[in-house]
Design a protein around this motif. Structure first.
Motif, PDB file in Angstrom:
ATOM      1  N   ILE A  89      -4.479 -12.466 -15.488  1.00  0.00           N
ATOM      2  CA  ILE A  89      -3.128 -11.900 -15.401  1.00  0.00           C
ATOM      3  C   ILE A  89      -2.948 -11.381 -13.977  1.00  0.00           C
ATOM      4  O   ILE A  89      -3.834 -10.704 -13.447  1.00  0.00           O
ATOM      5  CB  ILE A  89      -2.935 -10.749 -16.410  1.00  0.00           C
ATOM      6  CG1 ILE A  89      -3.119 -11.248 -17.839  1.00  0.00           C
ATOM      7  CG2 ILE A  89      -1.563 -10.094 -16.231  1.00  0.00           C
ATOM      8  CD1 ILE A  89      -3.098 -10.159 -18.883  1.00  0.00           C
ATOM      9  N   THR A  90      -1.804 -11.698 -13.367  1.00  0.00           N
ATOM     10  CA  THR A  90      -1.506 -11.191 -12.036  1.00  0.00           C
ATOM     11  C   THR A  90      -0.596  -9.985 -12.176  1.00  0.00           C
ATOM     12  O   THR A  90       0.458 -10.063 -12.807  1.00  0.00           O
ATOM     13  CB  THR A  90      -0.829 -12.272 -11.168  1.00  0.00           C
ATOM     14  OG1 THR A  90      -1.708 -13.395 -11.083  1.00  0.00           O
ATOM     15  CG2 THR A  90      -0.543 -11.749  -9.771  1.00  0.00           C
ATOM     16  N   VAL A  91      -1.025  -8.861 -11.607  1.00  0.00           N
ATOM     17  CA  VAL A  91      -0.237  -7.629 -11.648  1.00  0.00           C
ATOM     18  C   VAL A  91       0.024  -7.162 -10.219  1.00  0.00           C
ATOM     19  O   VAL A  91      -0.709  -7.507  -9.296  1.00  0.00           O
ATOM     20  CB  VAL A  91      -0.957  -6.512 -12.441  1.00  0.00           C
ATOM     21  CG1 VAL A  91      -1.118  -6.901 -13.903  1.00  0.00           C
ATOM     22  CG2 VAL A  91      -2.294  -6.159 -11.825  1.00  0.00           C
ATOM     23  N   THR A  92       1.092  -6.384 -10.063  1.00  0.00           N
ATOM     24  CA  THR A  92       1.388  -5.777  -8.769  1.00  0.00           C
ATOM     25  C   THR A  92       1.027  -4.310  -8.864  1.00  0.00           C
ATOM     26  O   THR A  92       1.594  -3.572  -9.671  1.00  0.00           O
ATOM     27  CB  THR A  92       2.876  -5.952  -8.399  1.00  0.00           C
ATOM     28  OG1 THR A  92       3.176  -7.346  -8.414  1.00  0.00           O
ATOM     29  CG2 THR A  92       3.154  -5.379  -7.021  1.00  0.00           C
ATOM     30  N   VAL A  93       0.044  -3.922  -8.063  1.00  0.00           N
ATOM     31  CA  VAL A  93      -0.468  -2.554  -8.083  1.00  0.00           C
ATOM     32  C   VAL A  93       0.303  -1.726  -7.060  1.00  0.00           C
ATOM     33  O   VAL A  93       0.429  -2.113  -5.901  1.00  0.00           O
ATOM     34  CB  VAL A  93      -1.971  -2.532  -7.741  1.00  0.00           C
ATOM     35  CG1 VAL A  93      -2.505  -1.111  -7.673  1.00  0.00           C
ATOM     36  CG2 VAL A  93      -2.751  -3.349  -8.750  1.00  0.00           C
ATOM     37  N   GLY A  94       0.822  -0.599  -7.513  1.00  0.00           N
ATOM     38  CA  GLY A  94       1.444   0.367  -6.608  1.00  0.00           C
ATOM     39  C   GLY A  94       0.395   1.395  -6.219  1.00  0.00           C
ATOM     40  O   GLY A  94      -0.119   2.107  -7.068  1.00  0.00           O
ATOM     41  N   HIS A  95       0.046   1.449  -4.943  1.00  0.00           N
ATOM     42  CA  HIS A  95      -1.011   2.353  -4.492  1.00  0.00           C
ATOM     43  C   HIS A  95      -0.561   3.064  -3.227  1.00  0.00           C
ATOM     44  O   HIS A  95       0.491   2.757  -2.663  1.00  0.00           O
ATOM     45  CB  HIS A  95      -2.328   1.590  -4.272  1.00  0.00           C
ATOM     46  CG  HIS A  95      -2.232   0.511  -3.243  1.00  0.00           C
ATOM     47  ND1 HIS A  95      -2.505   0.727  -1.921  1.00  0.00           N
ATOM     48  CD2 HIS A  95      -1.868  -0.788  -3.354  1.00  0.00           C
ATOM     49  CE1 HIS A  95      -2.321  -0.399  -1.253  1.00  0.00           C
ATOM     50  NE2 HIS A  95      -1.930  -1.331  -2.099  1.00  0.00           N
ATOM     51  N   SER A  96      -1.346   4.001  -2.763  1.00  0.00           N
ATOM     52  CA  SER A  96      -1.027   4.749  -1.552  1.00  0.00           C
ATOM     53  C   SER A  96      -1.226   3.870  -0.322  1.00  0.00           C
ATOM     54  O   SER A  96      -2.145   3.053  -0.266  1.00  0.00           O
ATOM     55  CB  SER A  96      -1.935   5.978  -1.448  1.00  0.00           C
ATOM     56  OG  SER A  96      -1.876   6.532  -0.155  1.00  0.00           O
ATOM     57  N   THR A 129       0.636   9.846   4.603  1.00  0.00           N
ATOM     58  CA  THR A 129       2.026   9.802   4.168  1.00  0.00           C
ATOM     59  C   THR A 129       2.057   9.421   2.699  1.00  0.00           C
ATOM     60  O   THR A 129       1.130   8.806   2.185  1.00  0.00           O
ATOM     61  CB  THR A 129       2.820   8.764   4.991  1.00  0.00           C
ATOM     62  OG1 THR A 129       2.229   7.478   4.767  1.00  0.00           O
ATOM     63  CG2 THR A 129       2.798   9.110   6.471  1.00  0.00           C
ATOM     64  N   GLU A 130       3.096   9.768   2.041  1.00  0.00           N
ATOM     65  CA  GLU A 130       3.211   9.468   0.616  1.00  0.00           C
ATOM     66  C   GLU A 130       3.944   8.143   0.397  1.00  0.00           C
ATOM     67  O   GLU A 130       4.691   7.998  -0.550  1.00  0.00           O
ATOM     68  CB  GLU A 130       3.947  10.618  -0.097  1.00  0.00           C
ATOM     69  CG  GLU A 130       3.142  11.900  -0.168  1.00  0.00           C
ATOM     70  CD  GLU A 130       1.862  11.728  -0.975  1.00  0.00           C
ATOM     71  OE1 GLU A 130       1.877  11.055  -2.018  1.00  0.00           O
ATOM     72  OE2 GLU A 130       0.828  12.273  -0.539  1.00  0.00           O
ATOM     73  N   GLN A 131       3.713   7.174   1.265  1.00  0.00           N
ATOM     74  CA  GLN A 131       4.332   5.861   1.112  1.00  0.00           C
ATOM     75  C   GLN A 131       3.661   5.080  -0.001  1.00  0.00           C
ATOM     76  O   GLN A 131       2.441   5.152  -0.168  1.00  0.00           O
ATOM     77  CB  GLN A 131       4.197   5.056   2.403  1.00  0.00           C
ATOM     78  CG  GLN A 131       5.017   5.590   3.530  1.00  0.00           C
ATOM     79  CD  GLN A 131       4.699   4.820   4.795  1.00  0.00           C
ATOM     80  OE1 GLN A 131       3.580   4.878   5.275  1.00  0.00           O
ATOM     81  NE2 GLN A 131       5.689   4.095   5.294  1.00  0.00           N
ATOM     82  N   LEU A 132       4.457   4.312  -0.699  1.00  0.00           N
ATOM     83  CA  LEU A 132       3.930   3.449  -1.741  1.00  0.00           C
ATOM     84  C   LEU A 132       3.741   2.049  -1.167  1.00  0.00           C
ATOM     85  O   LEU A 132       4.653   1.497  -0.562  1.00  0.00           O
ATOM     86  CB  LEU A 132       4.894   3.385  -2.933  1.00  0.00           C
ATOM     87  CG  LEU A 132       4.505   2.443  -4.059  1.00  0.00           C
ATOM     88  CD1 LEU A 132       3.249   2.945  -4.756  1.00  0.00           C
ATOM     89  CD2 LEU A 132       5.642   2.295  -5.046  1.00  0.00           C
TER      90      LEU A 132
END
Length: 162
Positions: A89-96, A129-132
């Motif tokens: 399964i391909t997922v898009t991970v939201g990380h720092s 920074t708190e960028q995603l």
């Protein structure tokens, strides 16, 4: 007689202490001794494993996790596999944006596949920074997806709703 009793008491005490500590000293016919230890204690489940077990036990009544944990990051997206016999399964991970490593991992049960993103920062010192940042990651499954539901561990929501 008194010395013999004291010697047996010390031997018995030593055996009891070793038994309680999970170690035993074995002697046979000869003079050799062999120390045998007990199995190491089972590995304590990490935050993701605990969360995945909770989701499997309480599905579908699952609340999102509170706060943000580096071991349980929400998924920004997931691509539905084209075939039910898919093992990926391909997922898009939201990380720092400060994570030097990131990825996704899964926990499989009979009815569910629980997936989470994770991130590892270079150090806890310094500014960030708190960028995603988002990146696609492939998650390998142990068995074919079949008709199991796929759940985001952080949100507790099903990823592929019909």
């Amino acid at each position: 007689m008194r010395g013999s009793h004291l010697s047996r008491t010390r031997t018995l005490t030593t055996v009891l202490v070793l038994a309680l500590s999970g170690t035993a000293v074995l002697t046979g016919c000869g003079e050799k001794q062999q120390t045998v230890g007990s199995a190491p204690p089972p590995k304590k489940p990490d935050a993701f494993e605990q969360r995945a077990d909770q989701i499997v036990r309480h599905w579908p009544k699952v609340s999102p996790v509170t706060g943000r944990q580096q071991a349980i990051l929400p998924l920004a997206d997931a691509e539905r596999p084209k075939k039910t016999d898919a093992r990926e399964i391909t997922v898009t991970v939201g990380h720092s944006a400060c994570d030097v490593r990131f990825g996704a991992r899964s926990h499989e049960s009979k009815d569910l596949v629980v997936i989470t993103g994770w991130g590892k920062r270079k150090s806890s010192k310094g500014m960030c920074t708190e960028q995603l940042a988002t990146d696609k990651v492939k998650v390998q499954l142990k068995t074919a997806l079949g008709d199991r539901k796929v759940v985001d561990a952080a949100t507790g929501k099903e990823l592929f709703k019909n």
